[in-house]
Write a protein that holds these residues in place. Sequence first.
Motif, PDB file in Angstrom:
ATOM      1  N   UNK A 186     -21.426 -22.285 -17.447  1.00 40.85           N
ATOM      2  CA  UNK A 186     -20.657 -21.978 -18.644  1.00 40.85           C
ATOM      3  C   UNK A 186     -19.919 -23.231 -19.059  1.00 40.85           C
ATOM      4  N   UNK A 187     -20.212 -23.693 -20.250  1.00 44.42           N
ATOM      5  CA  UNK A 187     -19.503 -24.853 -20.786  1.00 44.42           C
ATOM      6  C   UNK A 187     -18.353 -24.370 -21.639  1.00 44.42           C
ATOM      7  N   UNK A 188     -17.148 -24.587 -21.135  1.00 43.70           N
ATOM      8  CA  UNK A 188     -15.967 -24.157 -21.885  1.00 43.70           C
ATOM      9  C   UNK A 188     -15.922 -24.923 -23.195  1.00 43.70           C
ATOM     10  N   UNK A 189     -15.641 -24.202 -24.290  1.00 43.03           N
ATOM     11  CA  UNK A 189     -15.588 -24.876 -25.584  1.00 43.03           C
ATOM     12  C   UNK A 189     -14.493 -25.952 -25.583  1.00 43.03           C
TER      13      UNK A 189
ATOM     14  N   UNK B 256     -16.120 -32.354  -3.883  1.00 43.20           N
ATOM     15  CA  UNK B 256     -16.127 -33.821  -3.941  1.00 43.20           C
ATOM     16  C   UNK B 256     -17.565 -34.321  -3.825  1.00 43.20           C
ATOM     17  N   UNK B 257     -17.925 -35.231  -4.726  1.00 46.89           N
ATOM     18  CA  UNK B 257     -19.272 -35.797  -4.669  1.00 46.89           C
ATOM     19  C   UNK B 257     -19.334 -36.897  -3.605  1.00 46.89           C
ATOM     20  N   UNK B 258     -20.489 -37.566  -3.508  1.00 50.81           N
ATOM     21  CA  UNK B 258     -20.702 -38.587  -2.473  1.00 50.81           C
ATOM     22  C   UNK B 258     -19.697 -39.726  -2.574  1.00 50.81           C
ATOM     23  N   UNK B 259     -19.204 -40.001  -3.771  1.00 50.50           N
ATOM     24  CA  UNK B 259     -18.222 -41.072  -3.970  1.00 50.50           C
ATOM     25  C   UNK B 259     -16.783 -40.588  -3.754  1.00 50.50           C
ATOM     26  N   UNK B 260     -16.637 -39.291  -3.402  1.00 53.03           N
ATOM     27  CA  UNK B 260     -15.295 -38.742  -3.180  1.00 53.03           C
ATOM     28  C   UNK B 260     -14.601 -38.300  -4.451  1.00 53.03           C
ATOM     29  N   UNK B 261     -15.334 -38.309  -5.559  1.00 53.44           N
ATOM     30  CA  UNK B 261     -14.764 -37.900  -6.851  1.00 53.44           C
ATOM     31  C   UNK B 261     -14.862 -36.388  -6.990  1.00 53.44           C
ATOM     32  N   UNK B 262     -13.791 -35.773  -7.472  1.00 54.67           N
ATOM     33  CA  UNK B 262     -13.787 -34.323  -7.652  1.00 54.67           C
ATOM     34  C   UNK B 262     -14.668 -33.941  -8.839  1.00 54.67           C
ATOM     35  N   UNK B 263     -15.574 -32.999  -8.590  1.00 56.23           N
ATOM     36  CA  UNK B 263     -16.447 -32.451  -9.620  1.00 56.23           C
ATOM     37  C   UNK B 263     -16.072 -30.990  -9.839  1.00 56.23           C
ATOM     38  N   UNK B 264     -16.259 -30.513 -11.054  1.00 56.24           N
ATOM     39  CA  UNK B 264     -15.940 -29.121 -11.358  1.00 56.24           C
ATOM     40  C   UNK B 264     -17.060 -28.482 -12.153  1.00 56.24           C
ATOM     41  N   UNK B 265     -17.167 -27.160 -11.995  1.00 55.04           N
ATOM     42  CA  UNK B 265     -18.188 -26.411 -12.720  1.00 55.04           C
ATOM     43  C   UNK B 265     -17.633 -25.007 -12.955  1.00 55.04           C
ATOM     44  N   UNK B 266     -17.927 -24.470 -14.133  1.00 56.54           N
ATOM     45  CA  UNK B 266     -17.581 -23.081 -14.428  1.00 56.54           C
ATOM     46  C   UNK B 266     -18.883 -22.311 -14.583  1.00 56.54           C
ATOM     47  N   UNK B 267     -18.934 -21.138 -13.982  1.00 59.74           N
ATOM     48  CA  UNK B 267     -20.123 -20.297 -13.991  1.00 59.74           C
ATOM     49  C   UNK B 267     -19.736 -18.923 -14.531  1.00 59.74           C
ATOM     50  N   UNK B 268     -20.532 -18.403 -15.449  1.00 62.39           N
ATOM     51  CA  UNK B 268     -20.348 -17.023 -15.915  1.00 62.39           C
ATOM     52  C   UNK B 268     -21.265 -16.157 -15.064  1.00 62.39           C
TER      53      UNK B 268
ATOM     54  N   UNK C 174     -16.422 -18.010 -12.732  1.00 59.64           N
ATOM     55  CA  UNK C 174     -16.127 -18.626 -11.442  1.00 59.64           C
ATOM     56  C   UNK C 174     -15.830 -20.094 -11.718  1.00 59.64           C
ATOM     57  N   UNK C 175     -14.710 -20.580 -11.223  1.00 58.38           N
ATOM     58  CA  UNK C 175     -14.396 -22.003 -11.283  1.00 58.38           C
ATOM     59  C   UNK C 175     -14.582 -22.575  -9.892  1.00 58.38           C
ATOM     60  N   UNK C 176     -15.447 -23.581  -9.772  1.00 57.21           N
ATOM     61  CA  UNK C 176     -15.727 -24.201  -8.483  1.00 57.21           C
ATOM     62  C   UNK C 176     -15.493 -25.705  -8.579  1.00 57.21           C
TER      63      UNK C 176
ATOM     64  N   UNK D  55     -12.798 -25.630  -3.736  1.00 56.33           N
ATOM     65  CA  UNK D  55     -12.195 -24.513  -4.460  1.00 56.33           C
ATOM     66  C   UNK D  55     -13.303 -23.649  -5.042  1.00 56.33           C
ATOM     67  N   UNK D  56     -13.116 -22.335  -4.996  1.00 59.56           N
ATOM     68  CA  UNK D  56     -14.036 -21.407  -5.652  1.00 59.56           C
ATOM     69  C   UNK D  56     -13.240 -20.157  -5.976  1.00 59.56           C
ATOM     70  N   UNK D  57     -12.896 -20.024  -7.264  1.00 59.15           N
ATOM     71  CA  UNK D  57     -12.077 -18.891  -7.689  1.00 59.15           C
ATOM     72  C   UNK D  57     -12.833 -18.075  -8.723  1.00 59.15           C
ATOM     73  N   UNK D  58     -12.799 -16.780  -8.541  1.00 58.49           N
ATOM     74  CA  UNK D  58     -13.443 -15.892  -9.490  1.00 58.49           C
ATOM     75  C   UNK D  58     -12.415 -15.149 -10.317  1.00 58.49           C
ATOM     76  N   UNK D  59     -12.652 -15.101 -11.611  1.00 57.68           N
ATOM     77  CA  UNK D  59     -11.834 -14.308 -12.515  1.00 57.68           C
ATOM     78  C   UNK D  59     -12.720 -13.157 -12.985  1.00 57.68           C
ATOM     79  N   UNK D  60     -12.543 -11.986 -12.344  1.00 53.71           N
ATOM     80  CA  UNK D  60     -13.320 -10.810 -12.716  1.00 53.71           C
ATOM     81  C   UNK D  60     -12.645 -10.228 -13.955  1.00 53.71           C
ATOM     82  N   UNK D  61     -13.281 -10.418 -15.107  1.00 49.97           N
ATOM     83  CA  UNK D  61     -12.674 -10.031 -16.372  1.00 49.97           C
ATOM     84  C   UNK D  61     -12.899  -8.576 -16.722  1.00 49.97           C
ATOM     85  N   UNK D  62     -14.013  -8.022 -16.263  1.00 50.47           N
ATOM     86  CA  UNK D  62     -14.236  -6.611 -16.566  1.00 50.47           C
ATOM     87  C   UNK D  62     -15.033  -5.942 -15.454  1.00 50.47           C
ATOM     88  N   UNK D  63     -14.721  -4.675 -15.250  1.00 51.01           N
ATOM     89  CA  UNK D  63     -15.453  -3.818 -14.315  1.00 51.01           C
ATOM     90  C   UNK D  63     -15.694  -2.502 -15.035  1.00 51.01           C
ATOM     91  N   UNK D  64     -16.960  -2.099 -15.122  1.00 53.56           N
ATOM     92  CA  UNK D  64     -17.303  -0.809 -15.705  1.00 53.56           C
ATOM     93  C   UNK D  64     -17.954   0.027 -14.614  1.00 53.56           C
TER      94      UNK D  64
END
Length: 133
Positions: free
Chosen positions: A127-130, A93-105, A88-90, A67-76
């Motif tokens: 980006x670490x979500x609070x 699956x890691x080597x053990x088949x476990x789902x990993x997630x990361x958020x990027x600003x 971006x939320x991505x 999965x890789x989804x982008x939320x474009x919050x602003x365009x100027x």
Amino acid sequence: MQGETSVREQSLVKSAYKAYLRAWKDKDYSALDRLLSDDYKAVNFRGVVSTKANEIATAKEDRNYSEMKGDVMSVTLFGDSAVASGLIDASWRDEQGKTQQMTIRFLAMLRRQKGEWKLVATQSTRFNKPSNG
């Protein structure tokens, strides 16, 4: 009408950025080549500066994302240039088949070239979500 043109152009910029993410996820290198300006520069979340050729090479070596989804919050808009930002939320699956997630600003600069919006510069950082607590 200026306002309608602006809204339409903002929508085209968002679409171009989302197409870039889709091309990265799908490993569609011809689409990446088309979407990145020849003078493209990037700074990734490791602080590495990269060119268009490096970016495409990195996409080839990168993990397969489920999965890789982008939320474009602003365009100027600035005439034929635009700045887009968001998250971006991505996930993968890691080597053990476990789902990993990361958020990027991200912050992206795009420029209209021959009628097409192309990425000319991007910067991304983890980006670490609070957490509540």
